[in-house]
Motif scaffolding. Structure first.
Motif, PDB file in Angstrom:
ATOM      1  N   LEU A  57      20.677  45.048  24.263  1.00 33.20           N
ATOM      2  CA  LEU A  57      20.147  43.699  24.426  1.00 33.20           C
ATOM      3  C   LEU A  57      21.248  42.663  24.535  1.00 33.20           C
ATOM      4  CD1 LEU A  57      17.061  43.961  22.048  1.00 33.20           C
ATOM      5  CD2 LEU A  57      17.126  44.271  24.520  1.00 33.20           C
ATOM      6  N   ASP A  58      21.467  41.830  23.512  1.00 32.11           N
ATOM      7  CA  ASP A  58      22.396  40.712  23.679  1.00 32.11           C
ATOM      8  C   ASP A  58      23.776  40.966  23.083  1.00 32.11           C
ATOM      9  OD1 ASP A  58      21.613  40.664  21.065  1.00 32.11           O
ATOM     10  OD2 ASP A  58      21.040  38.556  21.037  1.00 32.11           O
ATOM     11  N   ARG A  59      24.150  42.198  22.830  1.00 30.74           N
ATOM     12  CA  ARG A  59      25.499  42.496  22.351  1.00 30.74           C
ATOM     13  C   ARG A  59      26.460  42.512  23.524  1.00 30.74           C
ATOM     14  NH1 ARG A  59      24.677  47.592  18.336  1.00 30.74           N
ATOM     15  NH2 ARG A  59      23.227  46.606  16.931  1.00 30.74           N
ATOM     16  N   ARG A  60      27.744  42.530  23.205  1.00 33.91           N
ATOM     17  CA  ARG A  60      28.787  42.586  24.231  1.00 33.91           C
ATOM     18  C   ARG A  60      29.069  44.033  24.595  1.00 33.91           C
ATOM     19  NH1 ARG A  60      32.646  38.415  20.954  1.00 33.91           N
ATOM     20  NH2 ARG A  60      31.455  36.555  21.441  1.00 33.91           N
ATOM     21  N   ALA A  61      29.427  44.239  25.854  1.00 27.80           N
ATOM     22  CA  ALA A  61      29.850  45.567  26.311  1.00 27.80           C
ATOM     23  C   ALA A  61      31.355  45.531  26.543  1.00 27.80           C
ATOM     24  CB  ALA A  61      29.119  45.938  27.600  1.00 27.80           C
ATOM     25  N   PHE A  62      32.061  46.557  26.071  1.00 23.79           N
ATOM     26  CA  PHE A  62      33.503  46.661  26.212  1.00 23.79           C
ATOM     27  C   PHE A  62      33.845  47.906  27.015  1.00 23.79           C
ATOM     28  CE2 PHE A  62      32.836  44.078  22.529  1.00 23.79           C
ATOM     29  CZ  PHE A  62      33.845  43.136  22.555  1.00 23.79           C
ATOM     30  N   VAL A  63      34.791  47.777  27.910  1.00 25.12           N
ATOM     31  CA  VAL A  63      35.288  48.893  28.707  1.00 25.12           C
ATOM     32  C   VAL A  63      36.633  49.291  28.117  1.00 25.12           C
ATOM     33  CG1 VAL A  63      36.063  49.589  31.002  1.00 25.12           C
ATOM     34  CG2 VAL A  63      34.085  48.066  30.752  1.00 25.12           C
ATOM     35  N   ILE A  64      36.812  50.584  27.814  1.00 21.16           N
ATOM     36  CA  ILE A  64      38.062  51.001  27.166  1.00 21.16           C
ATOM     37  C   ILE A  64      38.851  52.006  28.000  1.00 21.16           C
ATOM     38  CG2 ILE A  64      37.189  50.460  24.877  1.00 21.16           C
ATOM     39  CD1 ILE A  64      36.903  53.487  24.394  1.00 21.16           C
ATOM     40  N   GLY A  65      38.549  52.143  29.265  1.00 23.71           N
ATOM     41  CA  GLY A  65      39.361  52.992  30.135  1.00 23.71           C
ATOM     42  C   GLY A  65      38.579  54.170  30.657  1.00 23.71           C
ATOM     43  N   GLY A  66      39.191  54.829  31.562  1.00 30.90           N
ATOM     44  CA  GLY A  66      40.493  54.795  32.152  1.00 30.90           C
ATOM     45  C   GLY A  66      40.616  53.855  33.337  1.00 30.90           C
ATOM     46  N   ALA A  67      41.656  54.108  34.131  1.00 34.38           N
ATOM     47  CA  ALA A  67      42.036  53.188  35.208  1.00 34.38           C
ATOM     48  C   ALA A  67      40.910  52.961  36.218  1.00 34.38           C
ATOM     49  CB  ALA A  67      43.288  53.710  35.910  1.00 34.38           C
ATOM     50  N   GLN A  68      40.229  54.017  36.621  1.00 33.08           N
ATOM     51  CA  GLN A  68      39.140  53.868  37.596  1.00 33.08           C
ATOM     52  C   GLN A  68      37.984  53.062  37.003  1.00 33.08           C
ATOM     53  OE1 GLN A  68      38.568  56.608  40.424  1.00 33.08           O
ATOM     54  NE2 GLN A  68      36.567  55.870  41.047  1.00 33.08           N
ATOM     55  N   ILE A  69      37.695  53.286  35.748  1.00 32.48           N
ATOM     56  CA  ILE A  69      36.617  52.550  35.076  1.00 32.48           C
ATOM     57  C   ILE A  69      36.997  51.069  34.973  1.00 32.48           C
ATOM     58  CG2 ILE A  69      35.247  52.382  32.963  1.00 32.48           C
ATOM     59  CD1 ILE A  69      34.807  54.989  34.641  1.00 32.48           C
ATOM     60  N   TYR A  70      38.257  50.790  34.617  1.00 30.06           N
ATOM     61  CA  TYR A  70      38.720  49.393  34.589  1.00 30.06           C
ATOM     62  C   TYR A  70      38.557  48.754  35.965  1.00 30.06           C
ATOM     63  CZ  TYR A  70      41.052  49.912  30.024  1.00 30.06           C
ATOM     64  OH  TYR A  70      41.338  50.102  28.709  1.00 30.06           O
ATOM     65  N   LYS A  71      38.974  49.445  36.998  1.00 28.01           N
ATOM     66  CA  LYS A  71      38.897  48.907  38.357  1.00 28.01           C
ATOM     67  C   LYS A  71      37.458  48.556  38.723  1.00 28.01           C
ATOM     68  CE  LYS A  71      40.354  49.857  43.069  1.00 28.01           C
ATOM     69  NZ  LYS A  71      41.034  50.782  43.968  1.00 28.01           N
ATOM     70  N   GLU A  72      36.521  49.458  38.423  1.00 30.80           N
ATOM     71  CA  GLU A  72      35.108  49.191  38.714  1.00 30.80           C
ATOM     72  C   GLU A  72      34.597  47.990  37.916  1.00 30.80           C
ATOM     73  OE1 GLU A  72      32.094  52.285  39.060  1.00 30.80           O
ATOM     74  OE2 GLU A  72      33.743  53.744  39.015  1.00 30.80           O
ATOM     75  N   ALA A  73      34.962  47.918  36.637  1.00 32.92           N
ATOM     76  CA  ALA A  73      34.488  46.817  35.800  1.00 32.92           C
ATOM     77  C   ALA A  73      35.039  45.474  36.280  1.00 32.92           C
ATOM     78  CB  ALA A  73      34.885  47.064  34.348  1.00 32.92           C
ATOM     79  N   LEU A  74      36.313  45.456  36.660  1.00 38.29           N
ATOM     80  CA  LEU A  74      36.934  44.210  37.107  1.00 38.29           C
ATOM     81  C   LEU A  74      36.351  43.706  38.421  1.00 38.29           C
ATOM     82  CD1 LEU A  74      40.562  45.058  36.064  1.00 38.29           C
ATOM     83  CD2 LEU A  74      39.152  43.201  35.128  1.00 38.29           C
ATOM     84  N   ALA A  75      35.745  44.578  39.201  1.00 37.23           N
ATOM     85  CA  ALA A  75      35.119  44.175  40.456  1.00 37.23           C
ATOM     86  C   ALA A  75      33.758  43.513  40.234  1.00 37.23           C
ATOM     87  CB  ALA A  75      34.962  45.392  41.374  1.00 37.23           C
ATOM     88  N   LYS A  76      33.229  43.607  39.033  1.00 36.33           N
ATOM     89  CA  LYS A  76      31.905  43.064  38.728  1.00 36.33           C
ATOM     90  C   LYS A  76      32.003  41.598  38.314  1.00 36.33           C
ATOM     91  CE  LYS A  76      29.291  47.026  38.200  1.00 36.33           C
ATOM     92  NZ  LYS A  76      28.680  46.858  39.494  1.00 36.33           N
ATOM     93  N   ALA A  77      31.104  40.784  38.825  1.00 34.52           N
ATOM     94  CA  ALA A  77      31.073  39.357  38.468  1.00 34.52           C
ATOM     95  C   ALA A  77      30.784  39.161  36.986  1.00 34.52           C
ATOM     96  CB  ALA A  77      30.019  38.636  39.306  1.00 34.52           C
ATOM     97  N   GLU A  78      30.096  40.116  36.370  1.00 37.84           N
ATOM     98  CA  GLU A  78      29.769  40.009  34.948  1.00 37.84           C
ATOM     99  C   GLU A  78      31.000  40.103  34.043  1.00 37.84           C
ATOM    100  OE1 GLU A  78      26.277  42.029  37.006  1.00 37.84           O
ATOM    101  OE2 GLU A  78      28.445  42.245  37.037  1.00 37.84           O
ATOM    102  N   THR A  79      32.092  40.629  34.580  1.00 44.56           N
ATOM    103  CA  THR A  79      33.316  40.759  33.784  1.00 44.56           C
ATOM    104  C   THR A  79      33.980  39.395  33.692  1.00 44.56           C
ATOM    105  OG1 THR A  79      33.586  43.039  34.494  1.00 44.56           O
ATOM    106  CG2 THR A  79      35.518  41.960  33.562  1.00 44.56           C
ATOM    107  N   LYS A  80      33.968  38.847  32.495  1.00 48.66           N
ATOM    108  CA  LYS A  80      34.476  37.487  32.273  1.00 48.66           C
ATOM    109  C   LYS A  80      35.797  37.462  31.526  1.00 48.66           C
ATOM    110  CE  LYS A  80      30.475  35.446  33.477  1.00 48.66           C
ATOM    111  NZ  LYS A  80      30.207  35.738  34.839  1.00 48.66           N
ATOM    112  N   ARG A  81      36.075  38.506  30.734  1.00 49.16           N
ATOM    113  CA  ARG A  81      37.254  38.506  29.872  1.00 49.16           C
ATOM    114  C   ARG A  81      37.951  39.851  29.885  1.00 49.16           C
ATOM    115  NH1 ARG A  81      33.461  35.972  27.589  1.00 49.16           N
ATOM    116  NH2 ARG A  81      33.752  33.776  27.179  1.00 49.16           N
TER     117      ARG A  81
END
Length: 147
Positions: A57-81
């Motif tokens: 629900l309203d909790r934060r989601a954190f990405v902790i790796g690896g490189a491909q996962i970071y790349k996908e997350a950074l391409a998303k508009a939802e990634t703010k920090r």
């Protein structure tokens, strides 16, 4: 996290406590995800986000790796920090964070925030300045998207 990141966590520390552990792997068909008592397994970043959204629900989601996962997350508009642990000790390695966040606080599309802003966002006091553990020096940083 990606499957290799999951596998790199010693079994006695898995699953990571007090959070939903989602492992993204090609072993699960895209468009699907499954849950078991230890972790949720997803076939893609979107599937992982769907699984998290349905249970957290309203909790934060954190990405902790690896490189491909970071790349996908950074391409998303939802990634703010980005909560970055900048390792100051040199290591020979073959995997790198997919964007350049310069030590001078400048980066295209990103801005390094102050220690006070980091503390406020995480809700606790983060150690300040250079830290050292087992001979490895590092600092904690928070970056926010500017576009």
């Amino acid at each position: 996290m990606g499957r290799k990141t999951w596998d790199s966590i010693p079994p006695r520390f898995r699953p990571l406590k007090d959070r939903m552990n989602v492992v993204i792997t090609r072993e699960v068909p895209r468009g699907s995800w499954t849950m078991d008592p230890e972790r949720t397994i997803a076939g893609s970043m979107d599937d992982a986000l769907n699984a998290v959204g349905m249970t957290v629900l309203d909790r934060r989601a954190f990405v902790i790796g690896g490189a491909q996962i970071y790349k996908e997350a950074l391409a998303k508009a939802e990634t703010k920090r980005i909560l970055l642990t900048r390792v100051l000790t040199d290591f020979e390695c073959d995997t790198f964070f997919p964007i350049q966040l310069n030590e001078d606080g400048k980066a295209e599309g990103w801005e390094r925030k102050t220690k006070e802003e980091l503390d406020r966002w995480v809700g606790e006091t983060v150690p300040e300045g250079v830290q050292e553990e087992n001979g490895t020096k590092y600092v904690f940083e928070m970056w926010e998207r500017t576009w």
